[in-house]
Design an enzyme around this catalytic site. Structure first.
Site, PDB file in Angstrom:
ATOM      1  N   ASP A  26     -54.420 -17.415 -43.705  1.00 23.25           N
ATOM      2  CA  ASP A  26     -54.887 -16.396 -43.060  1.00 23.25           C
ATOM      3  C   ASP A  26     -55.078 -15.189 -43.805  1.00 23.25           C
ATOM      4  O   ASP A  26     -53.934 -15.117 -44.759  1.00 23.25           O
ATOM      5  CB  ASP A  26     -54.590 -16.129 -41.595  1.00 23.25           C
ATOM      6  CG  ASP A  26     -54.819 -14.854 -40.968  1.00 23.25           C
ATOM      7  OD1 ASP A  26     -55.998 -14.583 -40.868  1.00 23.25           O
ATOM      8  OD2 ASP A  26     -54.191 -14.062 -40.475  1.00 23.25           O
ATOM      9  N   ASP A  55     -55.254 -11.223 -42.496  1.00 22.41           N
ATOM     10  CA  ASP A  55     -54.620  -9.960 -42.094  1.00 22.41           C
ATOM     11  C   ASP A  55     -53.199 -10.338 -41.220  1.00 22.41           C
ATOM     12  O   ASP A  55     -53.370 -11.368 -40.540  1.00 22.41           O
ATOM     13  CB  ASP A  55     -55.524  -9.356 -40.989  1.00 22.41           C
ATOM     14  CG  ASP A  55     -56.937  -8.822 -41.551  1.00 22.41           C
ATOM     15  OD1 ASP A  55     -57.099  -7.660 -41.610  1.00 22.41           O
ATOM     16  OD2 ASP A  55     -57.661  -9.686 -41.816  1.00 22.41           O
ATOM     17  N   ARG A  94     -65.181  -4.761 -31.253  1.00 22.26           N
ATOM     18  CA  ARG A  94     -64.192  -4.015 -32.317  1.00 22.26           C
ATOM     19  C   ARG A  94     -65.310  -3.310 -33.212  1.00 22.26           C
ATOM     20  O   ARG A  94     -65.277  -2.057 -33.423  1.00 22.26           O
ATOM     21  CB  ARG A  94     -63.205  -4.679 -32.805  1.00 22.26           C
ATOM     22  CG  ARG A  94     -61.955  -4.748 -31.803  1.00 22.26           C
ATOM     23  CD  ARG A  94     -60.922  -5.569 -32.482  1.00 22.26           C
ATOM     24  NE  ARG A  94     -61.248  -7.267 -32.554  1.00 22.26           N
ATOM     25  CZ  ARG A  94     -60.362  -7.853 -33.237  1.00 22.26           C
ATOM     26  NH1 ARG A  94     -59.559  -7.458 -33.781  1.00 22.26           N
ATOM     27  NH2 ARG A  94     -61.098  -9.140 -33.185  1.00 22.26           N
ATOM     28  N   GLY A 135     -60.899 -14.014 -40.068  1.00 22.83           N
ATOM     29  CA  GLY A 135     -61.618 -13.625 -39.342  1.00 22.83           C
ATOM     30  C   GLY A 135     -61.898 -12.071 -39.669  1.00 22.83           C
ATOM     31  O   GLY A 135     -62.578 -11.281 -38.663  1.00 22.83           O
ATOM     32  N   ASP A 139     -50.869 -15.950 -38.283  1.00 21.72           N
ATOM     33  CA  ASP A 139     -50.014 -15.453 -37.368  1.00 21.72           C
ATOM     34  C   ASP A 139     -50.496 -15.006 -36.098  1.00 21.72           C
ATOM     35  O   ASP A 139     -49.788 -14.665 -34.943  1.00 21.72           O
ATOM     36  CB  ASP A 139     -49.669 -13.965 -38.174  1.00 21.72           C
ATOM     37  CG  ASP A 139     -50.989 -12.898 -38.086  1.00 21.72           C
ATOM     38  OD1 ASP A 139     -50.795 -11.957 -37.475  1.00 21.72           O
ATOM     39  OD2 ASP A 139     -51.957 -13.225 -38.732  1.00 21.72           O
ATOM     40  N   ASN A 175     -56.269 -16.866 -33.413  1.00 24.78           N
ATOM     41  CA  ASN A 175     -56.898 -17.656 -33.767  1.00 24.78           C
ATOM     42  C   ASN A 175     -56.893 -18.376 -34.936  1.00 24.78           C
ATOM     43  O   ASN A 175     -57.562 -19.132 -35.497  1.00 24.78           O
ATOM     44  CB  ASN A 175     -58.400 -16.688 -34.277  1.00 24.78           C
ATOM     45  CG  ASN A 175     -57.856 -15.836 -35.285  1.00 24.78           C
ATOM     46  OD1 ASN A 175     -56.852 -15.092 -35.130  1.00 24.78           O
ATOM     47  ND2 ASN A 175     -58.923 -15.351 -36.013  1.00 24.78           N
TER      48      ASN A 175
END
Length: 285
Positions: free
Chosen positions: A81, A83, A127, A172, A240, A243
């Site tokens: 991932d 972020d 968002r 994502g 983390d 998702n």
């Protein structure tokens, strides 16, 4: 099969090693580095794992039960991932902060990461909609001024490349950042969402195409693994947030990195105090 227990922490002491070795009925202790040790031939059952996990949480030590003699090169895929895993920030939160809507966006991000908003696509659209009208130049500012690699990222990726492992970044977040990181870190593949920018160079508040959510992360990993002839047993995946769980489920070495509780509960491996290069200590050198 012989199982070793790898323990590591910035402040790891000999006393730590002795205490947890007794808990796990280890045959011996071998120091790996100043901050990591291998406990040899430990007891590997559910009760022992639970005791070790509780002890490690109380003492801020990362602990991992691993098969003896496994080499990093036995794996073929490293999937990550972006972020808060590969990098230190949630890019959308930083964009929002620059746009003056930071608090509203951060609240939705946190709820989504904790798994309280079950539909990631809905949370992302909500968002991104708040970013409408933001100059696209803000993206470059976030990349240059706020984005940093998490500790150990470069060491992990360099070792993976040396071992012949193919690297995949699935996020994502947004392609603006994943593409730059792919080039900078020489990653083999990267996927994310694309922010729409209007003719005036401003964000429209929309994402182009389908949202890359948790299910899409898993699909990208499965396709990447198939492309490179990797089985589930040969995959390391690190994330983390909630998702990331579908992607993590596709990997034998599913790693929760400084993760939300829901992720730690559902993954066999976790790094809570060490950097990303802590993964390397699980494998024989």
């Amino acid at each position: 099969m012989t199982t070793h227990l790898i323990i590591q922490a910035p402040g790891l002491t000999a006393h730590h090693a002795e205490q947890i070795a007794a808990l796990a009925s280890a045959d011996g202790i071998a120091r790996i580095t100043a901050t990591a040790a291998r406990l040899l031939n430990v007891q590997d059952d559910e009760s022992t794992r639970g005791e070790v996990r509780d002890w490690a949480d109380r003492h801020a030590v990362d602990a991992a039960f691993v098969p003896a003699g496994l080499a990093l090169g036995d794996c073929k895929i490293l999937s990550m991932d972006m972020d808060s895993t590969l990098i230190n920030i949630e890019c959308i939160d930083e964009i929002a902060a620059c746009a003056g809507v930071g608090e509203q966006v951060a609240q939705i991000t946190e709820a989504a990461m904790r798994g309280e908003i079950k539909d990631f696509s809905e949370s992302l659209r909500r968002r991104v909609a708040l970013l409408k009208g933001t100059p696209a130049s803000v993206l470059e500012r976030v990349y240059e001024e706020r984005l940093r690699l998490n500790p150990g990222a470069e060491a992990l990726l360099e070792s993976a490349r040396t071992a012949g492992i193919k690297t995949l970044l699935v996020s994502g977040g947004f392609t603006f950042f994943t593409q730059r990181l792919r080039e900078r870190l020489k990653l083999d593949s990267a996927h994310a969402n694309t922010l729409e920018i209007d003719a005036d160079g401003r964000l429209t508040g929309q994402v182009l195409g389908d949202i890359l959510d948790g299910a899409a992360k898993a699909r990208h990993l499965k396709a990447f693994a198939a492309e490179h002839g990797a089985t589930r047993e040969q995959i390391i995946a690190i994330g983390d947030g909630a998702n990331d769980l579908p992607m993590l489920a596709e990997a034998r070495f599913a790693v929760a990195y400084h993760a939300k509780p829901i992720v730690r509960q559902q993954t066999p491996y976790s790094l809570n105090v060490c950097g990303l290069d802590g993964v390397l200590n699980w494998f024989a050198h």
